[in-house]
Design an enzyme around this catalytic site. Structure first.
Site, PDB file in Angstrom:
ATOM      1  N   THR A 155      -8.313  15.677   9.330  1.00  0.00           N
ATOM      2  CA  THR A 155      -8.198  14.256   8.965  1.00  0.00           C
ATOM      3  C   THR A 155      -9.172  13.431   9.804  1.00  0.00           C
ATOM      4  O   THR A 155      -9.285  13.636  11.005  1.00  0.00           O
ATOM      5  CB  THR A 155      -6.756  13.793   9.234  1.00  0.00           C
ATOM      6  OG1 THR A 155      -5.906  14.474   8.322  1.00  0.00           O
ATOM      7  CG2 THR A 155      -6.610  12.290   9.039  1.00  0.00           C
ATOM      8  N   ARG A 189       3.627  12.263   9.842  1.00  0.00           N
ATOM      9  CA  ARG A 189       3.291  12.376   8.428  1.00  0.00           C
ATOM     10  C   ARG A 189       3.661  13.776   7.950  1.00  0.00           C
ATOM     11  O   ARG A 189       3.260  14.765   8.571  1.00  0.00           O
ATOM     12  CB  ARG A 189       1.797  12.160   8.200  1.00  0.00           C
ATOM     13  CG  ARG A 189       1.252  10.832   8.717  1.00  0.00           C
ATOM     14  CD  ARG A 189      -0.005  10.459   7.957  1.00  0.00           C
ATOM     15  NE  ARG A 189      -0.785   9.421   8.595  1.00  0.00           N
ATOM     16  CZ  ARG A 189      -0.517   8.114   8.546  1.00  0.00           C
ATOM     17  NH1 ARG A 189       0.569   7.683   7.933  1.00  0.00           N
ATOM     18  NH2 ARG A 189      -1.316   7.234   9.130  1.00  0.00           N
ATOM     19  N   GLU A 195      -9.875  12.043   0.748  1.00  0.00           N
ATOM     20  CA  GLU A 195      -8.691  12.247   1.572  1.00  0.00           C
ATOM     21  C   GLU A 195      -7.465  11.706   0.865  1.00  0.00           C
ATOM     22  O   GLU A 195      -7.554  10.722   0.110  1.00  0.00           O
ATOM     23  CB  GLU A 195      -8.831  11.507   2.894  1.00  0.00           C
ATOM     24  CG  GLU A 195      -9.891  12.042   3.807  1.00  0.00           C
ATOM     25  CD  GLU A 195      -9.804  11.344   5.137  1.00  0.00           C
ATOM     26  OE1 GLU A 195      -9.282  11.949   6.075  1.00  0.00           O
ATOM     27  OE2 GLU A 195     -10.215  10.192   5.222  1.00  0.00           O
ATOM     28  N   GLU A 196      -6.326  12.299   1.211  1.00  0.00           N
ATOM     29  CA  GLU A 196      -5.056  11.840   0.637  1.00  0.00           C
ATOM     30  C   GLU A 196      -4.755  10.391   1.021  1.00  0.00           C
ATOM     31  O   GLU A 196      -4.008   9.723   0.335  1.00  0.00           O
ATOM     32  CB  GLU A 196      -3.915  12.763   1.070  1.00  0.00           C
ATOM     33  CG  GLU A 196      -3.781  13.030   2.561  1.00  0.00           C
ATOM     34  CD  GLU A 196      -3.359  11.834   3.362  1.00  0.00           C
ATOM     35  OE1 GLU A 196      -2.519  11.081   2.864  1.00  0.00           O
ATOM     36  OE2 GLU A 196      -3.877  11.662   4.491  1.00  0.00           O
ATOM     37  N   SER A 197      -5.342   9.939   2.134  1.00  0.00           N
ATOM     38  CA  SER A 197      -5.044   8.593   2.631  1.00  0.00           C
ATOM     39  C   SER A 197      -5.842   7.533   1.886  1.00  0.00           C
ATOM     40  O   SER A 197      -6.287   6.547   2.485  1.00  0.00           O
ATOM     41  CB  SER A 197      -5.330   8.520   4.127  1.00  0.00           C
ATOM     42  OG  SER A 197      -6.674   8.868   4.384  1.00  0.00           O
ATOM     43  N   SER A 210      -8.412  -1.438   9.690  1.00  0.00           N
ATOM     44  CA  SER A 210      -8.257  -0.876   8.349  1.00  0.00           C
ATOM     45  C   SER A 210      -7.099  -1.493   7.569  1.00  0.00           C
ATOM     46  O   SER A 210      -7.040  -2.689   7.384  1.00  0.00           O
ATOM     47  CB  SER A 210      -8.109   0.640   8.458  1.00  0.00           C
ATOM     48  OG  SER A 210      -8.075   1.212   7.192  1.00  0.00           O
ATOM     49  N   HIS A 211      -6.140  -0.661   7.198  1.00  0.00           N
ATOM     50  CA  HIS A 211      -5.014  -1.072   6.369  1.00  0.00           C
ATOM     51  C   HIS A 211      -3.876  -1.682   7.188  1.00  0.00           C
ATOM     52  O   HIS A 211      -2.872  -2.103   6.628  1.00  0.00           O
ATOM     53  CB  HIS A 211      -4.499   0.154   5.624  1.00  0.00           C
ATOM     54  CG  HIS A 211      -4.172   1.265   6.580  1.00  0.00           C
ATOM     55  ND1 HIS A 211      -5.138   1.889   7.307  1.00  0.00           N
ATOM     56  CD2 HIS A 211      -3.000   1.809   6.952  1.00  0.00           C
ATOM     57  CE1 HIS A 211      -4.584   2.804   8.090  1.00  0.00           C
ATOM     58  NE2 HIS A 211      -3.283   2.768   7.898  1.00  0.00           N
ATOM     59  N   LYS A 221     -15.971   6.301   3.728  1.00  0.00           N
ATOM     60  CA  LYS A 221     -15.340   6.241   2.420  1.00  0.00           C
ATOM     61  C   LYS A 221     -15.569   4.846   1.843  1.00  0.00           C
ATOM     62  O   LYS A 221     -15.877   3.913   2.585  1.00  0.00           O
ATOM     63  CB  LYS A 221     -13.877   6.610   2.491  1.00  0.00           C
ATOM     64  CG  LYS A 221     -13.050   5.828   3.485  1.00  0.00           C
ATOM     65  CD  LYS A 221     -11.700   6.507   3.612  1.00  0.00           C
ATOM     66  CE  LYS A 221     -10.724   5.737   4.456  1.00  0.00           C
ATOM     67  NZ  LYS A 221     -10.841   5.983   5.896  1.00  0.00           N
ATOM     68  N   ARG A 227      -7.664   1.558  18.072  1.00  0.00           N
ATOM     69  CA  ARG A 227      -6.763   0.620  17.378  1.00  0.00           C
ATOM     70  C   ARG A 227      -5.598   0.293  18.292  1.00  0.00           C
ATOM     71  O   ARG A 227      -4.930   1.184  18.807  1.00  0.00           O
ATOM     72  CB  ARG A 227      -6.238   1.238  16.081  1.00  0.00           C
ATOM     73  CG  ARG A 227      -7.338   1.280  15.070  1.00  0.00           C
ATOM     74  CD  ARG A 227      -6.848   1.400  13.671  1.00  0.00           C
ATOM     75  NE  ARG A 227      -8.014   1.704  12.857  1.00  0.00           N
ATOM     76  CZ  ARG A 227      -7.988   2.363  11.731  1.00  0.00           C
ATOM     77  NH1 ARG A 227      -6.840   2.768  11.227  1.00  0.00           N
ATOM     78  NH2 ARG A 227      -9.093   2.605  11.064  1.00  0.00           N
ATOM     79  N   ASP A 243      -8.475  -1.863   0.811  1.00  0.00           N
ATOM     80  CA  ASP A 243      -7.736  -2.189   2.032  1.00  0.00           C
ATOM     81  C   ASP A 243      -8.461  -3.230   2.876  1.00  0.00           C
ATOM     82  O   ASP A 243      -9.436  -3.825   2.424  1.00  0.00           O
ATOM     83  CB  ASP A 243      -7.483  -0.916   2.847  1.00  0.00           C
ATOM     84  CG  ASP A 243      -8.770  -0.360   3.424  1.00  0.00           C
ATOM     85  OD1 ASP A 243      -9.836  -0.622   2.824  1.00  0.00           O
ATOM     86  OD2 ASP A 243      -8.727   0.309   4.469  1.00  0.00           O
ATOM     87  N   ASP A 259     -12.678   0.322   2.668  1.00  0.00           N
ATOM     88  CA  ASP A 259     -13.086   1.724   2.476  1.00  0.00           C
ATOM     89  C   ASP A 259     -12.047   2.547   1.710  1.00  0.00           C
ATOM     90  O   ASP A 259     -12.358   3.623   1.195  1.00  0.00           O
ATOM     91  CB  ASP A 259     -13.474   2.391   3.806  1.00  0.00           C
ATOM     92  CG  ASP A 259     -12.364   2.377   4.846  1.00  0.00           C
ATOM     93  OD1 ASP A 259     -11.274   1.838   4.547  1.00  0.00           O
ATOM     94  OD2 ASP A 259     -12.608   2.875   5.967  1.00  0.00           O
ATOM     95  N   ARG A 260     -10.819   2.043   1.619  1.00  0.00           N
ATOM     96  CA  ARG A 260      -9.813   2.801   0.862  1.00  0.00           C
ATOM     97  C   ARG A 260      -9.697   2.277  -0.563  1.00  0.00           C
ATOM     98  O   ARG A 260     -10.110   1.151  -0.850  1.00  0.00           O
ATOM     99  CB  ARG A 260      -8.440   2.668   1.517  1.00  0.00           C
ATOM    100  CG  ARG A 260      -8.386   3.210   2.906  1.00  0.00           C
ATOM    101  CD  ARG A 260      -6.981   3.115   3.450  1.00  0.00           C
ATOM    102  NE  ARG A 260      -6.910   3.808   4.736  1.00  0.00           N
ATOM    103  CZ  ARG A 260      -5.821   4.343   5.230  1.00  0.00           C
ATOM    104  NH1 ARG A 260      -4.683   4.252   4.568  1.00  0.00           N
ATOM    105  NH2 ARG A 260      -5.826   4.953   6.391  1.00  0.00           N
ATOM    106  N   THR A 294      -8.127   8.528  15.381  1.00  0.00           N
ATOM    107  CA  THR A 294      -8.706   9.066  14.142  1.00  0.00           C
ATOM    108  C   THR A 294      -9.923   8.254  13.723  1.00  0.00           C
ATOM    109  O   THR A 294     -10.897   8.781  13.204  1.00  0.00           O
ATOM    110  CB  THR A 294      -7.664   9.019  13.005  1.00  0.00           C
ATOM    111  OG1 THR A 294      -6.463   9.648  13.453  1.00  0.00           O
ATOM    112  CG2 THR A 294      -8.153   9.735  11.764  1.00  0.00           C
ATOM    113  N   LYS A 305     -14.711   0.263  16.248  1.00  0.00           N
ATOM    114  CA  LYS A 305     -15.240   1.618  16.301  1.00  0.00           C
ATOM    115  C   LYS A 305     -16.758   1.614  16.279  1.00  0.00           C
ATOM    116  O   LYS A 305     -17.382   0.649  15.817  1.00  0.00           O
ATOM    117  CB  LYS A 305     -14.684   2.481  15.165  1.00  0.00           C
ATOM    118  CG  LYS A 305     -15.224   2.181  13.795  1.00  0.00           C
ATOM    119  CD  LYS A 305     -14.767   3.260  12.820  1.00  0.00           C
ATOM    120  CE  LYS A 305     -15.229   2.901  11.422  1.00  0.00           C
ATOM    121  NZ  LYS A 305     -14.964   3.954  10.467  1.00  0.00           N
ATOM    122  N   ASP A 353     -10.645  -3.244   5.320  1.00  0.00           N
ATOM    123  CA  ASP A 353     -12.092  -3.157   5.538  1.00  0.00           C
ATOM    124  C   ASP A 353     -12.837  -2.560   4.347  1.00  0.00           C
ATOM    125  O   ASP A 353     -14.032  -2.246   4.456  1.00  0.00           O
ATOM    126  CB  ASP A 353     -12.387  -2.368   6.815  1.00  0.00           C
ATOM    127  CG  ASP A 353     -11.861  -0.944   6.771  1.00  0.00           C
ATOM    128  OD1 ASP A 353     -10.825  -0.712   6.114  1.00  0.00           O
ATOM    129  OD2 ASP A 353     -12.474  -0.060   7.386  1.00  0.00           O
TER     130      ASP A 353
END
Ligand code: G16
Length: 543
Positions: free
Chosen positions: A344, A496, A363-365, A113-114, A376, A22, A277, A281-282, A18, A126, A279
């Site tokens: 997603t 999910r 996004e929901e995430s 990320s998280h 983001k 990772r 998070d 972005d969240r 995604t 990435k 990095d």
């Protein structure tokens, strides 16, 4: 300094998911692993000759070593310049901004990320393209193809360089420019938001807390929230980035940021709290006594963005990933603007933003962002919320109530079943997918099924088509369930299940979300034979 051409054999499974590649950190630490993936990226983008790249990461374990490897390889592959954040640190949105501002050809972002960091945890890498956004599927597919047939990589025979000092260092023919990771990003935020109004809000006694979770946003939040906006010292919690995030899980949700949630739920808690998070972005947004779901946050931001100077001209359109609740669709409808539904993965927003079709995405995430960068952006969301609060002069709770009374409420929750064996997880999805056509008209639990399909995305800008992007089932009465397998996990499969129920403005707006979604959850578990196929009865994480 000699350029070395090293023979190599391809590693299996270097397939970007995604959001890039990772894997467990130890997988990345295998000799030649980073080199093979990075050379595959360079080959897939037509080589590096004379190009400029931005490189930085979230500071997790192995960040520093991987950056030195990338710099040597960039030099050996003929790059002209690499812009690196001091200490190898750059938040993902700050990297996106630098790529755009410095008109770089692309960038490499090191983060999982998280996901937790450490030698026994996760690492990631990435590639972002010249618009500052994650590489689209056509590029990630080309990278993967390269990884399967790579026979050699190029590197430079030289020592590591000191990334602690700002300025320029030559590495063979490559100029490595070490920049302050925060300043360009902070300057961008000043162009979008009314810093005076936010400063006045805070100096008037409005209390805030920001939990950087010992990840990359610490220095950004301290500079912007404490130094520039006058939040008292200590408003930024866990503000020092650590390679293992203080052994925490840098995921801004009520599970992993529980201490912050507990603080804000107390009677004397802060007026506003947020977390970001690994990095940066969240984001998670909280007000005293209230948690704002990411989907609601997107809808509220869409409805109120015009109150911030950067968005005073209104929004061209909004976009959300398919599993995200449809709360923002109602806002778009009332505003008379387009609302796009994408798979997603932030990479799918890039074309819409570049074409000027969407201004805000979410996004929901726990991701929200806008056309200011192509990722983001956690702190951006925090500042937009603060700008709105400064203008409206009401609490977060009141903003939410007002929103639901205007547009109705989309009750929403995501249930994650983690580290399921891959085979049974894929079988579960395949089995449900095979029965989709027969579902409409049947009942599951107490609910009648209205529609069921597999989401296919047709990109309206470049015409590309992305298949198999999640199973969706809608129930009579305004309920919906979406099922998909995560593309960011590093252990087995993560299933999910996204649950949603719409209540109109005249309906019940004050139910407990899990209660409101109970029958949809039960129906969905029965339909996919969750327990029979996976042995699971309860989700591992509920957001
Ligand atoms: C990445 C992507 C997001 C996606 C999230 C979860 O975020 O950029 O678009 O929503 O992963 O993806 P999945 O459901 O496949 O695990 P991040 O913050 O992890 O880079």
């Amino acid at each position: 300094m000699t350029i070395l051409t090293q023979a190599c054999t391809p590693f299996e499974g270097q397939k970007p998911g995604t959001s890039g590649l990772r894997k467990k950190t130890k997988v990345f630490m295998q000799p030649g692993y980073v080199e093979c993936f990075v050379q595959s990226i360079f080959n897939a983008i037509g080589g590096l000759d004379g190009k400029t790249l931005v490189v930085g990461g979230d500071g997790r374990y192995f960040n520093a070593e991987a950056i030195q490897t990338i710099l040597r390889m960039a030099a050996a592959n003929g790059a002209a310049r690499v812009i690196v954040g001091r200490g190898g640190l750059l938040s993902t949105p700050a990297a996106s901004n630098l790529i755009r501002q410095r008109r770089a050809d692309g960038g490499l972002i090191l983060s999982a990320s998280h996901n937790p960091g450490g030698i026994d945890a996760d690492f990631g890498l990435k590639y972002n393209i010249s618009n500052g956004g994650p590489a689209p599927e056509s590029v990630t597919a080309a990278i993967f193809e390269q990884t399967q047939s790579l026979s050699s990589y190029k590197t430079l025979d030289t020592d590591a360089i000191d990334l602690a000092q700002l300025g320029e260092v030559m590495l063979g023919g490559l100029c490595v420019e070490i920049v302050d990771p925060v300043s360009d990003y902070a300057a961008l935020m000043q162009t979008l938001f009314d810093f005076d109004a936010i400063r006045a809000l805070i100096s008037g006694g409005f209390s805030i807390r920001f939990d950087a979770m010992h990840a990359v946003t610490g220095p950004y939040a301290r500079t912007i929230l404490e130094d520039m906006l006058g939040a008292p010292e200590g408003a930024v919690l866990n503000g020092v980035p650590l390679v293992d995030f203080g052994k925490g899980h840098p995921d801004p949700n009520p599970i992993w940021a529980k201490p912050l949630v507990d603080m804000v739920m107390a009677k004397d808690g802060p007026d506003f709290a947020a977390a970001s998070d690994g990095d940066g972005d969240r984001n998670m947004i909280l007000g005293r006594g209230v948690y704002v779901t990411p989907s609601d946050s997107l809808a509220v931001l869409a409805a109120n963005a015009h109150l911030a100077p950067g968005y005073s001209q209104g929004l061209a359109g909004v976009a959300r990933s398919m599993p995200t609740s449809r709360a923002c669709d109602r806002v778009a409808e009332v505003m008379g603007i387009a609302c796009y539904e994408t798979p997603t993965g932030w990479k799918f927003f890039g074309n819409l933003l570049d074409a000027g079709r969407a201004t805000l995405c979410g996004e929901e995430s726990a991701g929200t962002g806008s056309d200011h960068v192509r990722e983001k952006d956690g702190l951006w969301a925090v500042l937009l919320w603060l700008n709105i609060l400064a203008v409206r002069q009401i609490s977060v709770q009141e903003i939410l109530q007002d929103h639901w009374q205007t547009y109705g409420r989309n009750y929403y929750s995501r249930h994650d079943y983690e580290a399921i064996a891959t085979g049974p997880a894929q079988d579960l999805m395949q089995n449900l997918s095979d029965t989709l056509a027969d579902l409409p008209g049947r009942t599951a639990g107490s609910l009648a099924i209205e529609t069921a399909d597999q989401f296919t995305y047709h990109d309206p800008v470049d015409g590309s088509v992305s298949h198999n992007q999640g199973l969706r089932i809608s129930f009579a009465g305004g309920g919906r369930a979406v099922l998909r397998l995560s593309g960011t996990g590093t252990e087995g499969a993560t299933l999910r299940i996204y649950l949603e129920l719409y209540e109109p403005p005249t309906g019940k707006l004050d139910m407990e979300p899990q209660q409101a979604l109970r029958s949809i959850s039960a129906a969905t578990r029965a339909l996919c034979q969750l327990t029979e196929r996976t042995g699971r009865t309860e989700p591992d994480v509920v957001t």
